[in-house]
Design a protein around this motif. Sequence first.
Motif, mmCIF file in Angstrom:
data_model
loop_
_atom_site.group_PDB
_atom_site.id
_atom_site.type_symbol
_atom_site.label_atom_id
_atom_site.label_comp_id
_atom_site.label_asym_id
_atom_site.label_seq_id
_atom_site.Cartn_x
_atom_site.Cartn_y
_atom_site.Cartn_z
ATOM 1 N N PRO A 54 1.170 -1.459 0.046
ATOM 2 C CA PRO A 54 -0.047 0.374 0.328
ATOM 3 C C PRO A 54 0.723 1.348 0.118
ATOM 4 C CG PRO A 54 -0.424 -0.718 2.353
ATOM 5 C CD PRO A 54 0.734 -2.166 0.712
ATOM 6 N N PRO A 55 -0.148 2.565 -0.500
ATOM 7 C CA PRO A 55 0.534 3.222 -1.226
ATOM 8 C C PRO A 55 0.822 4.440 0.747
ATOM 9 C CG PRO A 55 -0.610 4.155 -1.768
ATOM 10 C CD PRO A 55 -0.399 2.243 -1.607
ATOM 11 N N TRP A 56 -0.158 3.930 1.364
ATOM 12 C CA TRP A 56 -0.167 4.747 2.834
ATOM 13 C C TRP A 56 -0.534 3.734 3.672
ATOM 14 C CZ3 TRP A 56 -3.954 2.458 0.486
ATOM 15 C CH2 TRP A 56 -4.634 2.993 -0.334
ATOM 16 N N ASP A 57 0.679 4.140 4.978
ATOM 17 C CA ASP A 57 -0.013 3.079 6.298
ATOM 18 C C ASP A 57 -1.428 3.105 6.586
ATOM 19 O OD1 ASP A 57 2.267 2.020 6.303
ATOM 20 O OD2 ASP A 57 3.394 4.023 7.316
ATOM 21 N N ARG A 58 -2.237 4.220 6.481
ATOM 22 C CA ARG A 58 -3.616 4.444 7.228
ATOM 23 C C ARG A 58 -4.453 5.179 5.564
ATOM 24 N NH1 ARG A 58 -3.028 7.855 13.169
ATOM 25 N NH2 ARG A 58 -1.771 6.000 14.049
ATOM 26 N N ALA A 59 -5.624 4.663 5.791
ATOM 27 C CA ALA A 59 -6.589 5.278 4.318
ATOM 28 C C ALA A 59 -8.287 5.263 5.195
ATOM 29 C CB ALA A 59 -6.263 4.518 3.371
ATOM 30 N N VAL A 60 -8.676 6.411 4.142
ATOM 31 C CA VAL A 60 -9.783 5.987 4.994
ATOM 32 C C VAL A 60 -10.869 6.931 3.694
ATOM 33 C CG1 VAL A 60 -10.108 9.439 5.098
ATOM 34 C CG2 VAL A 60 -11.663 7.714 6.333
ATOM 35 N N SER A 61 -12.185 5.680 3.580
ATOM 36 C CA SER A 61 -12.680 6.085 2.250
ATOM 37 C C SER A 61 -14.130 5.682 2.757
ATOM 38 C CB SER A 61 -12.139 4.884 1.485
ATOM 39 O OG SER A 61 -13.081 3.347 2.006
ATOM 40 N N ILE A 62 -15.010 5.946 1.541
ATOM 41 C CA ILE A 62 -16.722 6.136 1.658
ATOM 42 C C ILE A 62 -16.777 5.384 0.477
ATOM 43 C CG2 ILE A 62 -18.729 6.658 2.267
ATOM 44 C CD1 ILE A 62 -17.275 9.382 3.848
ATOM 45 N N GLN A 63 -17.254 4.065 0.522
ATOM 46 C CA GLN A 63 -17.288 3.291 -0.803
ATOM 47 C C GLN A 63 -19.106 3.305 -0.909
ATOM 48 O OE1 GLN A 63 -14.986 1.972 -2.749
ATOM 49 N NE2 GLN A 63 -16.570 1.435 -4.311
ATOM 50 N N LYS A 64 -19.097 3.213 -1.827
ATOM 51 C CA LYS A 64 -20.334 2.797 -3.313
ATOM 52 C C LYS A 64 -20.273 1.271 -2.720
ATOM 53 C CE LYS A 64 -19.627 5.299 -6.499
ATOM 54 N NZ LYS A 64 -19.528 5.853 -8.201
ATOM 55 N N CYS A 65 -20.901 0.559 -2.452
ATOM 56 C CA CYS A 65 -21.566 -0.715 -2.111
ATOM 57 C C CYS A 65 -22.353 -1.331 -2.531
ATOM 58 C CB CYS A 65 -21.816 -1.369 -1.012
ATOM 59 S SG CYS A 65 -19.627 -0.901 0.323
ATOM 60 N N ILE A 66 -23.244 -2.066 -3.124
ATOM 61 C CA ILE A 66 -24.737 -3.327 -3.669
ATOM 62 C C ILE A 66 -24.897 -4.683 -3.059
ATOM 63 C CG2 ILE A 66 -26.158 -3.518 -5.534
ATOM 64 C CD1 ILE A 66 -24.677 -0.779 -7.117
ATOM 65 N N ARG A 67 -25.007 -4.032 -2.513
ATOM 66 C CA ARG A 67 -25.573 -5.978 -1.779
ATOM 67 C C ARG A 67 -27.308 -6.097 -2.623
ATOM 68 N NH1 ARG A 67 -23.348 -6.295 4.045
ATOM 69 N NH2 ARG A 67 -21.183 -5.985 3.500
ATOM 70 N N THR A 68 -27.319 -7.291 -3.657
ATOM 71 C CA THR A 68 -28.687 -8.078 -3.916
ATOM 72 C C THR A 68 -28.466 -9.095 -3.730
ATOM 73 O OG1 THR A 68 -27.576 -8.651 -6.045
ATOM 74 C CG2 THR A 68 -28.225 -6.333 -6.154
ATOM 75 N N PRO A 69 -27.795 -9.962 -2.814
ATOM 76 C CA PRO A 69 -28.866 -11.413 -3.168
ATOM 77 C C PRO A 69 -30.297 -11.990 -2.002
ATOM 78 C CG PRO A 69 -26.376 -11.152 -1.724
ATOM 79 C CD PRO A 69 -26.787 -9.693 -2.036
ATOM 80 N N ASP A 70 -30.154 -10.615 -1.407
ATOM 81 C CA ASP A 70 -31.964 -10.824 -1.515
ATOM 82 C C ASP A 70 -32.228 -8.973 -1.105
ATOM 83 O OD1 ASP A 70 -31.253 -12.329 1.050
ATOM 84 O OD2 ASP A 70 -29.993 -11.255 2.338
ATOM 85 N N ILE A 71 -32.525 -9.409 -2.452
ATOM 86 C CA ILE A 71 -33.112 -8.367 -2.862
ATOM 87 C C ILE A 71 -35.112 -8.441 -2.583
ATOM 88 C CG2 ILE A 71 -33.730 -9.726 -5.130
ATOM 89 C CD1 ILE A 71 -33.000 -6.614 -6.743
#
Length: 898
Positions: A54-71
């Motif tokens: 990794p280019p950094w030791d610490r990271a933070v993100s807000i990731q777009k996620c999609i889950r559809t198994p239990d749609i």
Amino acid sequence: MQTHEIRKRFLDHFVNAGHTEVPSASVILDDPNLLFVNAGMVQFVPYFLGARTPPWDRAVSIQKCIRTPDIDEVGITTRHNTFFQMAGNFSFGDYFKKGAIEFAWSLLTNPVEQGGYGFDPEKLWATVYLDDDEAIGYWQEVAGLPLERIQRRGMADNYWSMGIPGPCGPSSEIYYDRGPDYGIEGGPEANEDRYIEIWNLVFMQNERGEGTSKENFEILGPLPRKNIDTGMGIERVACLLQGVDNVYETDLLRPAIDLMAARAPRGYGQGNHADDVRYRIIADHSRTAAIIIGDGISPGNEGRGYVLRRLLRRIIRAAKLLGIEDAFMADLMATVRDATGPSYPELVNDFDRISRIAVAEEAAFNRTLASGSRLFEDAARATKATGASRLSGSDAFTLHDTYGFPLELTLEMAAEADLGVDEEGFRALMAEQRQRAKADAAARKQAHTDLSAYRELVDAGPTEFTGFDELTTEARILGIFVDGKRVPVVSHAGREGVHERVELILDRSPFYAESGGQIADEGHISGTGSSEAAKAAVTDVQKIAKTLWAHRINVESGEFVEGDTVIAAVDPQWRRGATQGHSGTHMVHAALRQVLGPGAVQAGSLNRPGYLRFDFNFQGALSDEQRAQVEEVTNEAVQADFEVHTFHEKLEKAKAMGAMAMFGESYPDEVRVVEIGGPFSLELCGGTHVGRSAQIGPVTILGESSVGSGVRRVEAYVGLDSFRHLAKERALMAGLASSLKVPSDEVPARVATLVERLRAAEKELDRMRLATARAAAVNAAAGAEQIGGVRLVAQRMAGGISAGDLRSLVGDIRGKLGSDPAVVALIAEADDDAVPFVVSVNPAAQDRGLRANDLITVLGGAVNGRGGGKADLAQGSGRGAAGIDAALEALRAEIGRS
């Protein structure tokens, strides 16, 4: 606190604590295990696996996620969304359990004026893995949590892995107590509606092996470095901070509910649970659909496109069940844009395309619903004709599977027709389908490719690509790999017939590695000095960790040793054709936008020497005139001999200049821009190109077709391949003109006349064939057999009779057999080598227990076929004409046993 503020506070908290903010990846990643990104850590997987540093030791993100198994459960529970925002902080060998707990606790409980969320510490609980005493100690030390608000849970709840071999470790979850109005006391173990999970801290410390379930796998040992991966659900935190009952009523989703409630005869929150679920489905799915379309997916019949189509259709069905009949999708997408746009500006910038695709799917599904309604009416009529009071599970399943009817819609329509529905039969068929889908998904699931063998070379730095400036480069062999394992030497001796994957990693290379739709260069690598006998053909070049060029080779002579100096040479003819194909792709893209409008943007491409394939977003097929225009605009640009200019620019500035980017692609801060003819074509691209547009040569569009809802594809030849194609077309036209004895410009009209004559002759032949068959049917009825009190016509028909003709003849014969028990079975050998067969059973024979859908199976068994239908009429088809007589005898025997 508004959701956008919740996001900002999370990012600020961790950036101020030394974390690097990493933008969200697209929900579409090149991962064999994922249809969509479904967790905040997915883009960091190579770092956790040790494949990349990794280019950094610490990271933070807000990731777009999609889950559809239990749609199907969306809207029923109060805490699940198909799209959600996963806020996470990550440590790569830096802080571990204590640090993760400190960061989470301070953000959750710090006062609002100090940048926190201001949660009451007395309402927070924690769960830990069964034997994780260390985590319990930190919860007491750091947070002051009493033991009675820390619960130990097993592997299913508090031990994380990706479900496949890879990193894993115990986790600690943070829950918020919503109070007695939401359920019984007792912590998360007792009630997860009252105690709602808001944050999961994963202590990634081990590597897992193969396993059969979430709880059954082998721990192989510790990871080289301990890592932290956390996930805080933005929607759930918003639900709590905004004081609403569920995640569907937050500031991002409630506007969609309010929009639809204003149009429906029945409102939201008026005591009708089924209606409330429908409103939540609309709110949830509309946002998810907008995100998916925004990342470059269009509705289709498989994969991601199928998921998108299903989401959009569930929205439309839910609206109809709420009593909304007018078109609404355009306004709904605008509402999603306004609510979500501050966090995701791409939804604003690309709104016209997003809305256009969603609206087109709405119109298409409304037509499908009309077709399904006709099928329902036929099924309801047939059900009543048999005296039954319930629509069969099979009919309900067909409506669901083929036309997208949910069971509740079928139930509602059946009730209006005074019928019930065999729900048990429907659910059994649904369960079978889900089981097949799960088995298929399990068969495709696999562990991540092991890139650890390349890690040392990846860490040493990227391969220097010299191919923009030269086709021959002196390079040094950094590593040799055979089937993924590093070896010191590879030679030609003894390799005949051996199908191993041999790769050379070079420090410099003129070979283009496959990416951006352009396939890799071909050429040779040869030795120098004492190793000049070494020679290998380069068959493919792929990127390792996006930075290292792996040259896949066939060793033709000599041997290659790690550290040797070699000469890497691209085949100049191959490169010339490849640049023509790639530059031609840019020209066709620009021409499409000029002819069709700015919405005709790239959705995918492939180019190789002499050929290009380009997918683009557009509703409806191109007319002949549009296709001709695109070809003409492209070739006019070629003839203009535009200069091809490439330069590097900051990403945002390049976009501001109007440079086109590929949807769903992630780009570095600095990008390469390819400009052809000034404003004519300006795109972000890392591929190889011609120097001037005239070098592309003629471009001939071969065809245009659909590859999914709202996505079209054009294919074309360029350069010499285009000329060869045109030469073949010219020779073909000359041959036709000679055969028809007309000038070339009269060939189309003469061919059209001949085709019309042929069709007329075929119709007359079909009419005569059917007339002969009808005459034979009259004789067949007169000569019906008597078997056990049943009049039977079981006859082999002359060849050329279609299944439709057989159904018509069966009806004619049955009508002539009167009201006595009668069975008619006709079977024929069709022109296409198929064996169609039809069975009809009149009411009197049905009273004796005979069913057409049973007898059809008897016929099918002897002719390698199958079929189905109802008690009075069934049909099928097989491929074993030699078994026709045996099939009829088997039918006679079956009737004799009845």
